[in-house]
Each structure stands twice: as structure tokens, then as C-alpha cells.
Design a protein around this motif. Structure first.
Motif, short mmCIF file in Angstrom:
data_model
loop_
_atom_site.label_atom_id
_atom_site.label_comp_id
_atom_site.label_asym_id
_atom_site.label_seq_id
_atom_site.Cartn_x
_atom_site.Cartn_y
_atom_site.Cartn_z
N VAL A 73 0.84 -1.21 0.00
CA VAL A 73 0.00 0.00 0.00
C VAL A 73 0.87 1.25 0.00
N ASN A 74 1.85 1.30 -0.88
CA ASN A 74 2.74 2.43 -1.00
C ASN A 74 2.26 3.35 -2.12
N ASP A 75 1.31 4.22 -1.84
CA ASP A 75 0.79 5.21 -2.79
C ASP A 75 0.34 4.59 -4.11
N HIS B 154 -2.35 4.87 -5.58
CA HIS B 154 -3.08 5.84 -6.40
C HIS B 154 -2.13 6.71 -7.21
N ALA B 155 -0.94 7.00 -6.67
CA ALA B 155 0.06 7.77 -7.43
C ALA B 155 0.66 6.91 -8.54
N ILE B 156 0.80 5.61 -8.28
CA ILE B 156 1.28 4.70 -9.32
C ILE B 156 0.23 4.61 -10.42
N ALA B 157 -1.05 4.50 -10.04
CA ALA B 157 -2.13 4.41 -11.03
C ALA B 157 -2.23 5.67 -11.87
N GLU B 158 -1.89 6.82 -11.29
CA GLU B 158 -1.91 8.10 -12.02
C GLU B 158 -1.00 8.06 -13.25
N VAL B 159 0.12 7.37 -13.12
CA VAL B 159 1.07 7.26 -14.24
C VAL B 159 0.40 6.53 -15.41
N TYR B 160 -0.39 5.52 -15.11
CA TYR B 160 -0.99 4.70 -16.16
C TYR B 160 -2.16 5.39 -16.85
N THR B 161 -2.68 6.46 -16.25
CA THR B 161 -3.71 7.24 -16.95
C THR B 161 -3.09 8.07 -18.07
N LEU B 162 -1.75 8.18 -18.09
CA LEU B 162 -1.04 8.89 -19.14
C LEU B 162 -0.30 7.95 -20.10
N ALA B 163 -0.50 6.65 -19.95
CA ALA B 163 0.21 5.66 -20.77
C ALA B 163 -0.24 5.74 -22.23
N ASP B 164 0.55 5.10 -23.11
CA ASP B 164 0.26 5.11 -24.54
C ASP B 164 -1.00 4.32 -24.90
N ARG B 165 -1.30 3.28 -24.15
CA ARG B 165 -2.48 2.47 -24.44
C ARG B 165 -3.16 2.04 -23.14
N PHE B 166 -4.44 1.72 -23.24
CA PHE B 166 -5.25 1.32 -22.09
C PHE B 166 -5.13 2.32 -20.94
N SER B 167 -5.24 3.60 -21.26
CA SER B 167 -5.09 4.64 -20.24
C SER B 167 -6.42 5.14 -19.70
N SER B 168 -7.49 4.43 -20.00
CA SER B 168 -8.80 4.80 -19.47
C SER B 168 -8.80 4.66 -17.95
N ILE C 209 -11.16 3.81 -16.11
CA ILE C 209 -11.88 2.59 -15.73
C ILE C 209 -10.94 1.39 -15.72
N ILE C 210 -10.12 1.25 -16.76
CA ILE C 210 -9.19 0.12 -16.85
C ILE C 210 -8.11 0.24 -15.79
N VAL C 211 -7.52 1.42 -15.66
CA VAL C 211 -6.41 1.62 -14.73
C VAL C 211 -6.85 1.40 -13.29
N TYR C 212 -7.90 2.07 -12.89
CA TYR C 212 -8.31 1.97 -11.49
C TYR C 212 -8.95 0.63 -11.16
N THR C 213 -9.58 -0.02 -12.12
CA THR C 213 -10.10 -1.37 -11.88
C THR C 213 -8.95 -2.33 -11.60
N PHE C 214 -7.88 -2.22 -12.38
CA PHE C 214 -6.72 -3.08 -12.17
C PHE C 214 -6.09 -2.84 -10.80
N PHE C 215 -5.79 -1.58 -10.49
CA PHE C 215 -5.08 -1.29 -9.25
C PHE C 215 -5.95 -1.47 -8.01
N ILE C 216 -7.22 -1.14 -8.08
CA ILE C 216 -8.11 -1.39 -6.95
C ILE C 216 -8.31 -2.89 -6.77
N GLY C 217 -8.44 -3.62 -7.87
CA GLY C 217 -8.57 -5.08 -7.78
C GLY C 217 -7.33 -5.72 -7.17
N ALA C 218 -6.16 -5.28 -7.61
CA ALA C 218 -4.91 -5.81 -7.05
C ALA C 218 -4.79 -5.45 -5.57
N ASN C 219 -5.19 -4.25 -5.23
CA ASN C 219 -5.13 -3.81 -3.84
C ASN C 219 -6.10 -4.61 -2.98
N LEU C 220 -7.33 -4.75 -3.42
CA LEU C 220 -8.31 -5.49 -2.64
C LEU C 220 -7.93 -6.96 -2.49
#
Length: 131
Positions: A65-67, A69-83, A85-96
Motif C-alpha cells: 500500500v505504498n501510494d 493511487h500515485a502509481i495508477a496516475e502514471v498509467y492514466t497517461l500511458a500510450d495504451r489502455f489509459s482509461s 476505468i481500466i487503470v483503477y479497476t486493475f489497481f483497486i482489484g490488485a489492492n483489494l
């Protein structure tokens, strides 16, 4: 204590590897280090899935649980799959899954193994003291 924890520990490490492979399939090579400037928290673009080892470090940071949400922020700027919904679903799912379920299972087995060892030790001491 260690034999009681081996099974859940293997489960946690396996889940970390699975989430790393999923992250590599989705974002492998899509995050470019040093390209985002002030748009992200400094140095968080180093947490990526471009290589397997970087992906393991990223998933370890999510697991502790080291930030995340800040790691997920990077993926909202990625070249692909930066939605979002996709980013936060992945990171919230991994976290949960990783934190709320697997680490609690690991903690329960650790406490259970420790308490069994304690009672085993106390029973043998009490048996030697009795009449």
C-alpha cells in the motif's frame, strides 16, 4: 511458525506474479520513464510494467500500500489502455485481492502458527512442573 506460513506465502507471491503478468500484457512498454514531467508525482514513472523485474517492484509497492493511487496516475497517461476505468479497476482489484484478502490470510496463519507454538511450549513446561 515457518511451515504454517509457507502455503499462504506462496499464494501471495503467486498472486503478485499473476498481477505482474497481467500488467505486462496491458501496459508493457506503454509507460516512458522521464516523459511526463510535472503531470505525475516525481519518480513514479519508474514503477512500470516495461520489464518483469520492474513489474514485480510495482506490484510489491501496491501490495504494501505504498501510494498505489500515485502509481495508477502514471498509467492514466500511458500510450495504451489509459482509461480511468481500466487503470483503477486493475489497481483497486490488485489492492483489494492482495492486501485485503491475501495479506490477512497470511497474517492469520502466522498468528495461528505462533499461538500453537506458544501453547505447545507452555504445555511442556506445565507438564514438567506438575505433581
Amino acid at each position: 511458525v515457518l511451515p504454517a506460513v509457507i502455503g499462504p506465502l506462496v499464494l501471495v507471491v503467486t498472486a503478485m506474479h499473476i498481477f505482474t503478468y497481467i500488467g505486462m500484457a496491458i501496459w508493457g512498454g506503454a509507460v516512458h520513464v522521464g516523459m511526463y514531467g510535472e503531470a505525475i508525482t516525481p519518480l513514479y514513472d519508474l514503477n512500470n510494467f516495461n520489464t518483469y523485474s520492474a513489474g514485480l517492484v510495482t506490484m510489491f509497492q501496491v501490495l504494501v500500500v505504498n501510494d498505489w493511487h500515485a502509481i495508477a496516475e502514471v498509467y492514466t497517461l500511458a500510450d495504451r489502455f489509459s482509461s480511468d476505468i481500466i487503470v483503477y479497476t486493475f489497481f483497486i482489484g490488485a489492492n483489494l485481492f492482495g492486501v485485503s484478502i491475501l495479506l490477512n490470510v497470511l497474517t492469520a496463519f502466522f498468528v495461528g502458527g505462533t499461538s500453537q507454538l506458544y501453547y505447545l511450549c507452555c504445555d511442556s513446561v506445565m507438564a514438567g512442573i506438575g505433581p
